[in-house]
Design an enzyme around this catalytic site. Structure first.
Site, PDB file in Angstrom:
ATOM      1  N   TYR A  73       0.823  -1.222   0.000  1.00 48.67           N
ATOM      2  CA  TYR A  73       0.000   0.000   0.000  1.00 48.67           C
ATOM      3  C   TYR A  73       0.853   1.267   0.000  1.00 48.67           C
ATOM      4  O   TYR A  73       0.435   2.293  -0.553  1.00 48.67           O
ATOM      5  CB  TYR A  73      -1.025  -0.040   1.148  1.00 48.67           C
TER       6      TYR A  73
ATOM      7  N   ARG B 284       1.343   1.767  -3.619  1.00 47.10           N
ATOM      8  CA  ARG B 284       0.099   2.261  -4.259  1.00 47.10           C
ATOM      9  C   ARG B 284      -0.039   3.768  -4.012  1.00 47.10           C
ATOM     10  O   ARG B 284      -0.453   4.522  -4.861  1.00 47.10           O
ATOM     11  CB  ARG B 284      -1.148   1.567  -3.697  1.00 47.10           C
TER      12      ARG B 284
ATOM     13  N   GLN C 199     -15.352   1.665  -6.165  1.00 53.28           N
ATOM     14  CA  GLN C 199     -14.581   0.568  -5.580  1.00 53.28           C
ATOM     15  C   GLN C 199     -13.125   0.987  -5.462  1.00 53.28           C
ATOM     16  O   GLN C 199     -12.317   0.269  -4.908  1.00 53.28           O
ATOM     17  CB  GLN C 199     -14.684  -0.675  -6.474  1.00 53.28           C
ATOM     18  N   ASN C 200     -12.812   2.155  -6.012  1.00 54.60           N
ATOM     19  CA  ASN C 200     -11.417   2.599  -6.026  1.00 54.60           C
ATOM     20  C   ASN C 200     -11.010   3.176  -4.678  1.00 54.60           C
ATOM     21  O   ASN C 200     -11.794   3.846  -4.013  1.00 54.60           O
ATOM     22  CB  ASN C 200     -11.209   3.646  -7.121  1.00 54.60           C
ATOM     23  N   VAL C 201      -9.757   2.925  -4.343  1.00 55.00           N
ATOM     24  CA  VAL C 201      -9.248   3.445  -3.076  1.00 55.00           C
ATOM     25  C   VAL C 201      -8.456   4.736  -3.296  1.00 55.00           C
ATOM     26  O   VAL C 201      -8.019   5.377  -2.339  1.00 55.00           O
ATOM     27  CB  VAL C 201      -8.416   2.373  -2.326  1.00 55.00           C
TER      28      VAL C 201
ATOM     29  N   HIS D 140     -14.416   0.209  -0.878  1.00 53.07           N
ATOM     30  CA  HIS D 140     -13.269  -0.628  -0.502  1.00 53.07           C
ATOM     31  C   HIS D 140     -12.202   0.120   0.290  1.00 53.07           C
ATOM     32  O   HIS D 140     -11.063  -0.316   0.362  1.00 53.07           O
ATOM     33  CB  HIS D 140     -12.663  -1.278  -1.758  1.00 53.07           C
TER      34      HIS D 140
ATOM     35  N   GLY E  32     -15.843   1.217 -15.878  1.00 49.22           N
ATOM     36  CA  GLY E  32     -14.513   0.663 -15.602  1.00 49.22           C
ATOM     37  C   GLY E  32     -14.444  -0.355 -14.481  1.00 49.22           C
ATOM     38  O   GLY E  32     -13.492  -0.357 -13.707  1.00 49.22           O
TER      39      GLY E  32
HETATM   40  P1  OAD Z   1     -10.901  -4.851 -12.611  1.00 53.33           P
HETATM   41  O1  OAD Z   1      -9.426  -4.796 -12.840  1.00 53.33           O
HETATM   42  O2  OAD Z   1     -11.500  -6.156 -12.275  1.00 53.33           O
HETATM   43  O3  OAD Z   1     -11.672  -4.296 -13.889  1.00 53.33           O
HETATM   44  C1  OAD Z   1     -11.286  -3.105 -14.517  1.00 53.33           C
HETATM   45  C2  OAD Z   1     -12.224  -2.785 -15.657  1.00 53.33           C
HETATM   46  O4  OAD Z   1     -11.784  -1.562 -16.234  1.00 53.33           O
HETATM   47  C3  OAD Z   1     -12.276  -3.829 -16.774  1.00 53.33           C
HETATM   48  O5  OAD Z   1     -13.628  -4.121 -17.111  1.00 53.33           O
HETATM   49  C4  OAD Z   1     -11.572  -3.109 -17.926  1.00 53.33           C
HETATM   50  O6  OAD Z   1     -12.076  -3.488 -19.193  1.00 53.33           O
HETATM   51  C5  OAD Z   1     -11.909  -1.663 -17.643  1.00 53.33           C
HETATM   52  N1  OAD Z   1     -11.035  -0.648 -18.271  1.00 53.33           N
HETATM   53  C6  OAD Z   1      -9.770  -0.789 -18.730  1.00 53.33           C
HETATM   54  N2  OAD Z   1      -9.331   0.394 -19.251  1.00 53.33           N
HETATM   55  C7  OAD Z   1     -10.349   1.281 -19.113  1.00 53.33           C
HETATM   56  C8  OAD Z   1     -10.518   2.668 -19.459  1.00 53.33           C
HETATM   57  N3  OAD Z   1      -9.557   3.364 -20.056  1.00 53.33           N
HETATM   58  N4  OAD Z   1     -11.700   3.247 -19.172  1.00 53.33           N
HETATM   59  C9  OAD Z   1     -12.698   2.545 -18.567  1.00 53.33           C
HETATM   60  N5  OAD Z   1     -12.583   1.254 -18.234  1.00 53.33           N
HETATM   61  C10 OAD Z   1     -11.432   0.616 -18.493  1.00 53.33           C
HETATM   62  O7  OAD Z   1     -11.215  -3.736 -11.484  1.00 53.33           O
HETATM   63  P2  OAD Z   1     -12.484  -3.586 -10.539  1.00 53.33           P
HETATM   64  O8  OAD Z   1     -13.706  -4.121 -11.184  1.00 53.33           O
HETATM   65  O9  OAD Z   1     -12.489  -2.177 -10.075  1.00 53.33           O
HETATM   66  O10 OAD Z   1     -10.653  -4.581  -4.475  1.00 53.33           O
HETATM   67  O11 OAD Z   1     -12.076  -4.511  -9.344  1.00 53.33           O
HETATM   68  C11 OAD Z   1     -12.901  -4.590  -8.222  1.00 53.33           C
HETATM   69  C12 OAD Z   1     -12.089  -4.804  -6.966  1.00 53.33           C
HETATM   70  O12 OAD Z   1     -11.214  -5.915  -7.127  1.00 53.33           O
HETATM   71  C13 OAD Z   1     -11.177  -3.660  -6.615  1.00 53.33           C
HETATM   72  O13 OAD Z   1     -11.826  -2.629  -5.886  1.00 53.33           O
HETATM   73  C14 OAD Z   1     -10.114  -4.309  -5.770  1.00 53.33           C
HETATM   74  C15 OAD Z   1      -9.910  -5.556  -6.610  1.00 53.33           C
HETATM   75  O14 OAD Z   1      -9.382  -6.647  -5.997  1.00 53.33           O
HETATM   76  C16 OAD Z   1      -9.852  -4.610  -3.408  1.00 53.33           C
HETATM   77  O15 OAD Z   1      -8.654  -4.465  -3.448  1.00 53.33           O
HETATM   78  C17 OAD Z   1     -10.562  -4.872  -2.123  1.00 53.33           C
END
Ligand code: OAD
Length: 233
Positions: free
Chosen positions: A56, A59, A89-91, A107, A175
């Protein structure tokens, strides 16, 4: 004066890609470099606190090197015409830096730490003192840990997020791969009369309701959404 429509936005890691931060899954994703089990669970914390703290610390260093992107700025701007609520969900704090005033972090938040003692008191980190180490204690002498909801931990802001979602006139997903629950389940609480949009350059598995997909990155996708909303709402 008409009451502003409630525009609820659920964001994930893709929202911050155009600022220079990584996603978690997919090519180049963080979980391809570090195992969740090693840095984002309570078991990892008990096994090796400094490894978790360093993950972290890094990060935070990355976050301090980036700025909100056009997508973040458009969302902040939309507050002029809509009652905007962001559920993220972003930190990172890029929504706040862009000027969004109603942001719920499901999160946790990277620039905060919390006590591991009773009461779980939360403390702000500063940009020039953002690292934490084993031995860094709260005023009551409990070790500080990241203010992050790790896998397997409860999501305290979920109830608030559900309440907000249930009031949406327009719901926008940006995203997120919708892999992680309970956040991904928020779509189930969107009222049947609300209009739903999804912005993502890749395919995201959503079915079961009528969703307008804007298959673009956050910046371009939000420009398009702004046009649509200007013409329609
Ligand atoms: P993911 O990494 O699972 O998904 C990211 C999404 O962003 C994907 O659907 C990509 O296609 C999309 N993406 C990529 N480039 C992009 C752009 N330029 N504009 C828009 N979208 C784009 O991330 P999350 O779904 O946020 O939790 O993940 C959820 C949680 O899993 C996070 O909060 C984290 C992680 O483990 C914890 O750490 C507790």
């Amino acid at each position: 004066m008409n009451k502003k429509k409630k525009l609820v936005v659920l964001t994930g890691a893709g929202m911050s890609v155009e600022s220079g931060l990584s996603t978690f899954r997919g090519a180049g994703g963080l979980w391809g470099k570090e195992r969740v089990e090693d840095v984002a669970t309570i078991q990892a914390w008990y096994r090796d606190k400094q490894k978790v703290l360093d993950f972290y610390n890094l990060r935070r260093k990355e976050l301090l090197g980036v700025k909100p992107n056009e997508g973040h700025l458009i969302l902040a701007e939309l507050e002029k015409d809509f009652d905007v609520e962001i559920i993220t969900q972003n930190v990172d704090n890029l929504h706040e830096q862009a000027g969004s005033t109603h942001v719920t972090h499901l999160h946790g938040e990277l620039m905060k730490v919390r006590s591991t003692g009773p009461g779980e008191e939360v403390f702000d980190l500063t940009t020039d003192n953002y690292e934490t180490h084993v031995g860094d204690l709260c005023p009551k002498a409990y070790q500080l840990r990241p203010y992050i909801v790790w896998f397997g931990e409860a999501v305290p802001e979920m109830e608030k997020a559900i309440n907000i979602t249930e009031q949406s006139d327009i719901f926008v997903v940006i995203g997120t791969s919708l892999n992680v629950y309970p956040a991904a389940g928020l779509l189930n609480y969107v009222p049947s009369g609300a209009v739903v949009y999804l912005i993502d350059p890749n395919d995201v598995n959503v079915n079961g309701r009528n969703i307008t997909i804007i298959k673009k990155g956050a910046g371009e996708g939000l420009k398009e959404l702004k046009e649509i909303l200007n013409n329609k709402e």
